[in-house]
Design a protein around this motif. Structure first.
Motif, PDB file in Angstrom:
ATOM      1  N   UNK B  20       0.875  -1.169   0.000  1.00 18.04           N
ATOM      2  CA  UNK B  20       0.000   0.000   0.000  1.00 18.04           C
ATOM      3  C   UNK B  20       0.914   1.221   0.000  1.00 18.04           C
ATOM      4  N   UNK B  21       0.308   2.370  -0.284  1.00 17.16           N
ATOM      5  CA  UNK B  21       1.071   3.618  -0.200  1.00 17.16           C
ATOM      6  C   UNK B  21       1.428   3.856   1.270  1.00 17.16           C
ATOM      7  N   UNK B  22       2.720   3.900   1.543  1.00 18.93           N
ATOM      8  CA  UNK B  22       3.096   4.011   2.951  1.00 18.93           C
ATOM      9  C   UNK B  22       2.794   5.398   3.542  1.00 18.93           C
ATOM     10  N   UNK B  23       2.492   6.368   2.655  1.00 19.51           N
ATOM     11  CA  UNK B  23       2.149   7.699   3.152  1.00 19.51           C
ATOM     12  C   UNK B  23       0.647   7.884   3.405  1.00 19.51           C
ATOM     13  N   UNK B  24      -0.148   6.889   3.020  1.00 18.64           N
ATOM     14  CA  UNK B  24      -1.574   6.923   3.303  1.00 18.64           C
ATOM     15  C   UNK B  24      -1.777   6.962   4.821  1.00 18.64           C
ATOM     16  N   UNK B  46      -4.201  -1.771   6.434  1.00 17.58           N
ATOM     17  CA  UNK B  46      -5.087  -0.642   6.142  1.00 17.58           C
ATOM     18  C   UNK B  46      -6.180  -0.669   7.196  1.00 17.58           C
ATOM     19  N   UNK B  47      -6.266   0.422   7.950  1.00 21.18           N
ATOM     20  CA  UNK B  47      -7.106   0.417   9.148  1.00 21.18           C
ATOM     21  C   UNK B  47      -8.182   1.507   9.049  1.00 21.18           C
ATOM     22  N   UNK B  48      -9.437   1.152   9.356  1.00 23.83           N
ATOM     23  CA  UNK B  48     -10.506   2.163   9.268  1.00 23.83           C
ATOM     24  C   UNK B  48     -10.573   2.981  10.569  1.00 23.83           C
ATOM     25  N   UNK B  49     -11.478   3.988  10.568  1.00 26.11           N
ATOM     26  CA  UNK B  49     -11.516   4.899  11.712  1.00 26.11           C
ATOM     27  C   UNK B  49     -11.949   4.206  13.004  1.00 26.11           C
TER      28      UNK B  49
END
Lengths: 191, 134
Positions: B20-24, B46-49
């Motif tokens: 994944x984009x590491x800056x996301x 990738x983690x949601x809120x």
């Protein structure tokens, strides 16, 4: 695992009559190894009692192991550290490595994988040169570090430990490249 | 040394390989290494809120057991809360894959990678546990 092989109380350096230090003259190492191998060659003891022959065989084996260890800069560095009580094969001694360093290794690995898929010979060569250059630089740093260790510099041991860990990543990388090249050469030879 | 069938399966068909984009800001990246064998492992979550792991990716350069360990955890953590994922023990990974004693450190690497990825995510979010997690 014991720090140093228990079978002989002598260090690898002592087995080859060399001073116990990292700095080594490769030609001298070669000469000593040949001399000692001739002396301990099992053929010379073919008429000796069984127990003596067993000892001679063990000596010859130790000698080979000593030579293989001392011949490689990386292995010799790790060995000298072991003599100083630091075993880098023990992961619990693992120092905190800079995440940027691991990132760099990962990137290089990815690049290598890509270059292999694309069979990009020039790129493969460039990666290999870069690894060689890194290893050479580490070799220089190891030599400087061990010189400081001999002068009782208190910070040298920790730095050398870290260098040995870093060195392993490049060693592994170089081994991987060498294995791959051999496999390729083998494949071509079959054709 | 014989690898278990599960290791071979993950090795031959690794799940969730990639990046994944590491800056996301919603992505936590864990980068860990095992110097004894020169292995490197990158695990991204990738983690949601709500703190639930939506997706995972890995890239591992190492032996079959290291690849299998990271592939397995990407499957496990999907749908987990980060608090639960953080509790994953290397022993569960080693048991699931039947890792021999000499390969236990590969499962340790995978556990460390999860923790590092979550710590990175928390750092990005600047949460109260950011300090503790690092």
């Amino acid at each position: 695992m014991a720090a140093v092989r228990a079978s002989s109380s002598k260090s690898y350096f002592a087995l080859l009559d060399l001073p116990e230090r990292f700095a080594i003259d490769p030609a001298e190492l070669e000469r000593r190894y040949r001399e000692k191998s001739r002396h301990w060659h099992p053929d010379r003891f073919s008429r000796a009692p069984v127990s003596e022959r067993a000892q001679v065989l063990q000596r010859a084996t130790e000698l080979n192991e000593a030579y293989r260890t001392l011949r490689s800069d990386g292995k010799r560095a790790e060995y000298v550290l072991r003599l100083h009580g630091v075993d880098v094969r023990d992961e619990s001694n693992k120092p905190a490595l800079d995440p940027a360093f691991l990132g760099e290794i990962l990137e290089l690995r990815e690049e290598l994988a890509d270059a292999r898929v694309e069979e990009d010979v020039a790129r493969l060569q460039a990666i290999k040169s870069r690894i060689d250059a890194e290893r050479q630089q580490i070799g220089t740093q190891l030599a400087a570090g061990f010189a400081r260790l001999e002068q009782q510099d208190p910070t040298a041991l920790a730095e050398l430990t870290k260098l040995c860990f870093v060195q392993r990543y490049y060693q592994r990388f170089a081994d991987d490249i060498a294995e791959h090249e051999e496999a390729q050469a083998g494949a071509t030879a079959v054709l | 040394m014989a690898y278990s069938n599960k290791v071979i399966d993950h090795y031959e068909n690794p799940r969730n390989v990639g990046s994944f984009d590491k800056n996301d800001p919603d992505v936590g990246t864990g980068l860990v290494g095992a110097p004894a064998c020169g292995d490197v492992m990158k695990l991204q979550l990738k983690i949601d809120d709500g703190g639930v792991i939506q997706d995972a990716r890995f890239k591992t350069f190492g032996c079959g057991s290291a690849i299998a360990s990271s592939s397995l955890v990407t499957e496990w953590v999907k749908g987990m809360s980060i608090d639960d994922a953080e509790k994953i023990q290397n022993s569960s990974i080693a048991d699931e894959l039947n890792l021999p004693p000499v390969k236990i450190h590969c499962s340790v690497l995978a556990e460390d990678a999860i923790k590092a990825a979550i710590a990175d995510y928390r750092r990005k979010k600047g949460g109260p546990q950011a300090e503790k997690a690092s």
